[in-house]
Design an enzyme around this catalytic site. Sequence first.
Site, PDB file in Angstrom:
ATOM      1  N   SER A 266       0.860  -1.199   0.000  1.00 53.52           N
ATOM      2  CA  SER A 266       0.000   0.000   0.000  1.00 53.52           C
ATOM      3  C   SER A 266       0.887   1.236   0.000  1.00 53.52           C
ATOM      4  O   SER A 266       2.037   1.178   0.448  1.00 53.52           O
ATOM      5  CB  SER A 266      -0.861   0.028   1.259  1.00 53.52           C
ATOM      6  OG  SER A 266      -0.083   0.423   2.376  1.00 53.52           O
ATOM      7  N   ASP A 267       0.366   2.360  -0.513  1.00 49.41           N
ATOM      8  CA  ASP A 267       1.064   3.601  -0.236  1.00 49.41           C
ATOM      9  C   ASP A 267       0.874   3.868   1.259  1.00 49.41           C
ATOM     10  O   ASP A 267      -0.029   3.329   1.898  1.00 49.41           O
ATOM     11  CB  ASP A 267       0.540   4.760  -1.094  1.00 49.41           C
ATOM     12  CG  ASP A 267       1.579   5.891  -1.180  1.00 49.41           C
ATOM     13  OD1 ASP A 267       2.502   5.908  -0.331  1.00 49.41           O
ATOM     14  OD2 ASP A 267       1.481   6.754  -2.064  1.00 49.41           O
ATOM     15  N   TRP A 268       1.749   4.691   1.790  1.00 46.01           N
ATOM     16  CA  TRP A 268       1.798   4.859   3.244  1.00 46.01           C
ATOM     17  C   TRP A 268       0.510   5.523   3.761  1.00 46.01           C
ATOM     18  O   TRP A 268       0.259   6.696   3.504  1.00 46.01           O
ATOM     19  CB  TRP A 268       3.019   5.690   3.604  1.00 46.01           C
ATOM     20  CG  TRP A 268       4.276   4.898   3.855  1.00 46.01           C
ATOM     21  CD1 TRP A 268       5.108   5.024   4.921  1.00 46.01           C
ATOM     22  CD2 TRP A 268       4.870   3.862   3.031  1.00 46.01           C
ATOM     23  NE1 TRP A 268       6.160   4.123   4.818  1.00 46.01           N
ATOM     24  CE2 TRP A 268       6.037   3.401   3.683  1.00 46.01           C
ATOM     25  CE3 TRP A 268       4.518   3.251   1.829  1.00 46.01           C
ATOM     26  CZ2 TRP A 268       6.849   2.397   3.158  1.00 46.01           C
ATOM     27  CZ3 TRP A 268       5.321   2.247   1.313  1.00 46.01           C
ATOM     28  CH2 TRP A 268       6.477   1.836   1.981  1.00 46.01           C
TER      29      TRP A 268
END
Length: 737
Positions: A266-268
């Site tokens: 996932s993106d952060w």
Amino acid sequence: MMNKNSFISIALFCIIFYLPPLQAQKEIYLDVNQSIDKRIESALEKMTLEEKVAMCHAQSKFSSKGVPRLGIPEIWLSDGPHGIREEVLWDEWSTAKWTSDSCTAFPALTCLAATFNTQMSLLYGKSIGEEARYRNKAVLLGPGVNIYRTPLNGRNFEYMGEDPYLASRMVVPYIQGVQQNGVAACVKHFALNNQEVYRMGVSVEVSDRALREIYLPAFKAAVEEGNAWSIMGAYNKFRGEHCCHNDLLLNKILKGEWAFDGVVVSDWGGVHNSDQAVNNGLDLEMGTSTNGMTSKSTSTYDQYYLANPYLKGLKSGKYSEQILNDKVRRILKLIFRTTMSANRPFGKFVSPEHSAAALQIAEQGIVLLKNNKHLLPIEVGKYKKIAVIGENATRSMTVGGGSSKLKVVSEVSPLQAFIAKYGADHIIYSQGYSSGPSKYGKEIPSTLNADSLIAVAVEVAKNADLILYVGGLNKNHLQDCENGDRKSMDLPFGQDKLLTALLTANKNIAVILISGNAVAMPWVNEVPAIVQAWYLGSEAGNAIANVFVGDVNPSGKLPFSFPKKLEDNAAQFFGKDSYPGDGIIENYKEDILVGYRWFDTKKIAPLFAFGHGLSYTTFEYGKITTDKTIYAGNETVKLRFSIKNTGKVKGAEAAQVYISDVKSSVLRPMKELKAFSKVMIEVGESKQVEINLPVKDWAFFNDKTKLWVIEPGKFTIMIGSSSDDIRQSLSVNVVGS
Ligand code: BGC
């Protein structure tokens, strides 16, 4: 007392009967001679449910858990995509204050794309991969291949321009170069993350056709040809579902159609829902805060959507262990491909080869936009007094910009390099404008007086024989920086006013623009020379100065169009609904007509066209020929033409091949890039270029049937020096489909 003989007998007994069983006990997952699939199954069967879930989410800002009990290591990830980011604290974004993590900064990916040279991409990937390996990273968070849709996007500099074909060709060797170091590339941000405004929640609405023809091809190439071992989901939503757990993007397209066998990261802080995260294709949840969301919290990583809630759901039977096992298999595969691979080299860090690579890529990516009366190159000794004006002549461009910021071992500024080339006695510097310090998420205006800076610069300009103006954007918030878009396409910090004032004092001026985005140039006709110099990394100044003195003949080409004004750009043309949306929804109304596809088809002249870039020499294109005139849809056109260097210095030309479907049942762009080839040519020399063009690549995506279609009929093949400088063309006929 044991005598000697019985001692030997016991020892032999041990060797024969004891040691072999010990060896045979070596676990399959630890045995590098076993296939990865066998190693995965062997590890998986030993893991508890808790251990499996622990692998699916972060344990710190940039790491996730291994299986300590089994000796399976943690995964360490690092930004990306232009160098290896400095170490930060376990739970905080602040620096860990290491003294051994100053890296080589490579040029921004817009510059890499501008080289139009896949060899440069391989060199880039190999070099940055070596740095990542040396720093013990398993995953490099890059490259980025989101399409340049608007010149306002704060992160365009991290991507590879507006053309899906160019981005596809450039992304593949980058990945291969990184991964040959036993480091996984993590291609980002999948998908449709084409702006920073509203990035956490806006839902992109786009046709299947534009999705397939424009926004997905570079990701597809990264997976199918580059064999990327990981990919990062984007923050935004697509058709109402967040991209980090978007069933269509992740399950159906990425893992289904493209058979991606790597890890979806996932993106952060890009995960918002456990059910979707579990079921829609996410494998590893990373976060911005310790609760996985973007706000500060005292909770631990156990609160992540793929942590305790996942475990609880598994135990209650809500979630299937089969899906968990798929995630864990992918994560284990990444570990066996990287940290637990027998073939992993050792890497290198800030080596002279890396500086040389950064320099070469920078030199090849610099674009000469305009050069009236051969103002450039400027040989040493030609001018007595050279005024270098502009803040970007001295400003660090590796600081700021968001997650791509770097702590570098060195960064040569343009001013330093000009002084080294032309001599300190011949250079006088004036700042001219001031931007204020760089702070993430905050605009801090300069406290210096703008008018006084202009007045001083004008005085300096008056007394100089030549002005080298170094301006553009920088890595401040609302410039070329993550988490915000630019407010307008104009040059910021009063630079247009400054340039106008400088022009009244001295018209002998070369403008060097440092940016990852197009800027408006109201002064374009009055300035004789303009150079687009991107963010060039550690060797920035040297690369620019080498081009200026003529040691390097510029050969970069624009990877995106420069509109004359913002409203000419397709996304902006359709108003707020199309960009930036209302925070909830955004309609990509220009559909497939992105970049030059829009300018060409709508007959709107750009300021500088996609593919444009001048040289200190001239090239003449010879007649274009093909092996046949009629092709079936599954055949390949063998294209041949020659390029002659008709000027006075050797140089490289990036020849571009575009096709046009003359008559189609659907709207097709006037031109689409289908090949390019960069060739170095000596003075007077003529080089043959041979290019294979598979006809199947000329298809369009039919929104109704969801199939790629080649309609029989005439296609024009064009070769040129840019999208608006076509030198030769011919037509061929396609029969059948
Ligand atoms: C960015 C990613 C980056 C990550 C880790 C996010 O905010 O969007 O590109 O890799 O942070 O720093």
